[in-house]
Enzyme design. Sequence first.
Site, PDB file in Angstrom:
ATOM      1  N   LYS A  58     -60.086  29.396  -7.526  1.00  0.00           N
ATOM      2  CA  LYS A  58     -60.229  30.640  -6.753  1.00  0.00           C
ATOM      3  C   LYS A  58     -61.049  30.368  -5.488  1.00  0.00           C
ATOM      4  O   LYS A  58     -61.957  29.531  -5.512  1.00  0.00           O
ATOM      5  CB  LYS A  58     -60.934  31.652  -7.663  1.00  0.00           C
ATOM      6  CG  LYS A  58     -61.076  33.064  -7.125  1.00  0.00           C
ATOM      7  CD  LYS A  58     -61.730  33.944  -8.205  1.00  0.00           C
ATOM      8  CE  LYS A  58     -62.022  35.352  -7.753  1.00  0.00           C
ATOM      9  NZ  LYS A  58     -62.681  36.152  -8.827  1.00  0.00           N
ATOM     10  N   SER A  96     -60.277  40.638  -9.650  1.00  0.00           N
ATOM     11  CA  SER A  96     -60.142  40.029  -8.357  1.00  0.00           C
ATOM     12  C   SER A  96     -59.404  38.694  -8.326  1.00  0.00           C
ATOM     13  O   SER A  96     -58.933  38.287  -7.263  1.00  0.00           O
ATOM     14  CB  SER A  96     -61.534  39.843  -7.753  1.00  0.00           C
ATOM     15  OG  SER A  96     -62.296  38.915  -8.492  1.00  0.00           O
ATOM     16  N   SER A 118     -62.582  40.089 -13.853  1.00  0.00           N
ATOM     17  CA  SER A 118     -61.683  39.503 -12.856  1.00  0.00           C
ATOM     18  C   SER A 118     -60.804  38.365 -13.329  1.00  0.00           C
ATOM     19  O   SER A 118     -59.874  37.980 -12.632  1.00  0.00           O
ATOM     20  CB  SER A 118     -62.480  39.014 -11.657  1.00  0.00           C
ATOM     21  OG  SER A 118     -62.751  40.106 -10.820  1.00  0.00           O
TER      22      SER A 118
HETATM   23  N1  GLN Z   1     -63.209  44.796 -10.726  1.00  0.00           N
HETATM   24  C1  GLN Z   1     -64.575  44.503 -10.959  1.00  0.00           C
HETATM   25  C2  GLN Z   1     -65.381  44.682  -9.701  1.00  0.00           C
HETATM   26  O1  GLN Z   1     -64.809  44.999  -8.730  1.00  0.00           O
HETATM   27  C3  GLN Z   1     -64.729  43.108 -11.512  1.00  0.00           C
HETATM   28  C4  GLN Z   1     -64.705  42.078 -10.483  1.00  0.00           C
HETATM   29  C5  GLN Z   1     -65.005  40.709 -10.995  1.00  0.00           C
HETATM   30  O2  GLN Z   1     -65.008  40.455 -12.202  1.00  0.00           O
HETATM   31  N2  GLN Z   1     -65.291  39.822 -10.057  1.00  0.00           N
HETATM   32  O3  GLN Z   1     -66.560  44.532  -9.694  1.00  0.00           O
END
Ligand code: GLN
Length: 468
Positions: A78, A153, A177
């Site tokens: 990532k 994400s 994410s």
């Molecule tokens: N969707 C969650 C957020 O926006 C989780 C994001 C993540 O795990 N990086 O914080």
Amino acid sequence: MPKFNSISDIQAAIRSGSSTCRSIVEHYLENTEANKALNAYVEVWAGEALERADALDRKWEENPASVGRLFGAVISIKDNICYAGHEVTGAAKILEGFRSLYSATAVERLLAEDAILIGRTNCDQFGMGSTNENSVYGPVHNALDPERIPGGSSGGAAVSVQVDTCIAALGTDTGGSVRQPAGFCGLWGFKPTYGRISRHGLLAYGSSFDQVGVLAHNPSDISLLLEVMQGPDDFDSTAPALPAEKWPAPEKARIAYFPQTVDNDSVDKGVRAVTRQYIDDLKAAGHEVAPVEFDLLDYIIPAYYVLTTAEASSNLSRYDGIRYGYRSPNARNLEETYVLSRSEGFSEEVKRRILLGTFVLSSGYYDAYYTKAQQARRVIRDRIRAIFQEYDFILLPVAPDVAGRFGEQSEDPVAMYLSDIYTVLANLAGIPAISVPAGKHPENGMPVGIQLMADAWKEDGLLGFVSR
Ligand code: GLN
């Protein structure tokens, strides 16, 4: 169907002479080209991956016993994980052109076992989002239906595995994410116990939540990658020595679920049906699956978003237009350099979170929000750990719905935050969790994922159980 189902499949193909590292990398590179429109990759390291494949093929020819445990495993990372000499931007303009001086510990350990890195994947900016629409590189499309989001994400990571451009992907999981995009793309996604894998070399979002996670086609590849990456690290004091004790997977498991996550009108009907079926199948296999009362569900999202935005506002203060990446060409003095570089370099969503985080940490509100959220986190964690005194696992859906269409959530940030309700629990409590592809939505055919969570450090049992 992927050409190789697992890392051991790849290694068997090399052993039998039917493939080489080069031919495997060529196969994956062809697929990155063929699926370019899905926008999973920010950058593909084609030349480098081929060179490394050739070097590994020579190593194999010279002495097959000398190759590492990840020999031939082609992996994507990532775009918020550092790899020395390579660009890393967290999908943000503010890190435009920034090259990392060192590699994340997780990346170094993969390379030391002869993995091949194929490229860096698109994501929501600094890991903030659940749809992968919040990226300076544009959205990622779900290969099962390009009108739909892949989740986020780590959306690029999920699609990179989904369309067979690598055997596994590294993502990061602050609140789901890894597990949520895995669920939305029909894959396995795993987040370890907080501290099991060093965070050294991750672009920090919420430091007391972040963990490296893995997206793959099966739990055995996840176990192998975890084994390689885990363990203490001098660069991360939150990565302690691993407990010596092993926790074998239970023959007959005791599994708790929270009825309001399964029988609730705010959960999509198809998701409920698949979850019910999964529970019935577990029961039919002789496991105990019992409803357990958990009245703290309403506090999960507020606690998570107060604490992660607080941590993010502090973590992101280092991007000041001076030390890294982008500096606004419109600035005429120091003050403007800070203000314009940050205003132009961060997305709306990231700015929203910096504001929220700064607010909850401000002196007049600190106790009302930040301290309260810390207390709520402790109560939630203690309650969860108490459940593990009686049960081996907790079962939850991955999300209240399957992958939605573009724009459905990005228009309404609060709706997007609420959709994280089932994943952030594991990060608040610091426990390991895996999303399992459990079936298809009866109407739209999109994948539905189920999560299993275990008590801290009990990955052996969790991964062993889902591999049965
Ligand atoms: N969707 C969650 C957020 O926006 C989780 C994001 C993540 O795990 N990086 O914080």
